[in-house]
Design a protein around this motif. Structure first.
Motif: not given
Length: 168
Positions: A98-103
């Protein structure tokens, strides 16, 4: 007495855990570094109709279809524009990618058990479900997330069926 203190210090070091620290807005969050497979720039994502809002879509990672979750949306934070600091952290969660988008990624931080304080009791489902605690590092506080609890079993199964359908 000195030997016993040395043993306690050695025991505390043995119980240290490393966290990948990342930013969402002005806050810093940490996840178990052992769950991280890689960190990538934000590639093109294919939006999937009728998926949860926080699932921004899927991407092809060396032949593997990977669902991408925007943590800002998952945590009900204001949506932010992606910039050159925005990254996708690719995680291996119970044999699911799973990929998670972060700042942005800040650093890798080692914390002893005595640096991790219990999460405050609040009515938010975030704290009861996702939080491991608060990491206290001098003047910094890092919200420690149990990333395996990020998605419910039903949401993971939905993503599995979505990626399987796309792989066929």
């Amino acid at each position: 007495m000195t030997v016993s203190n040395g043993q306690n210090s050695a025991n505390n070091n043995a119980m240290a855990q490393e966290f990948l620290v990342f930013r969402l807005g002005q806050e810093e969050y940490g996840i178990d570094i052992l769950k991280v497979q890689e960190i990538r720039g934000c590639d093109r994502v294919t939006r999937i109709p009728n998926a949860h809002d926080f699932i921004t879509g899927v991407t092809n990672l060396r032949g593997v279809i990977v669902p991408i979750v925007d943590l800002r949306l998952r945590f009900n934070l204001p949506e932010a524009k992606q910039d050159e600091n925005t990254v996708v952290i690719v995680l291996n969660l119970n044999d699911r990618i799973v990929g998670i988008v972060v700042d942005g990624v800040v650093d890798v931080q080692s914390m002893d058990v005595d640096q991790i304080k219990p999460a405050p009791e609040v009515t938010s489902s975030l704290s009861s479900r996702y939080l491991l605690g608060i990491g206290v590092l001098d003047s910094r506080m890092v919200i420690l997330v149990n990333i395996e609890k990020l998605l419910s079993r039903e949401e993971l199964e939905l993503m599995d069926s979505m990626t399987e359908a796309l792989a066929e």
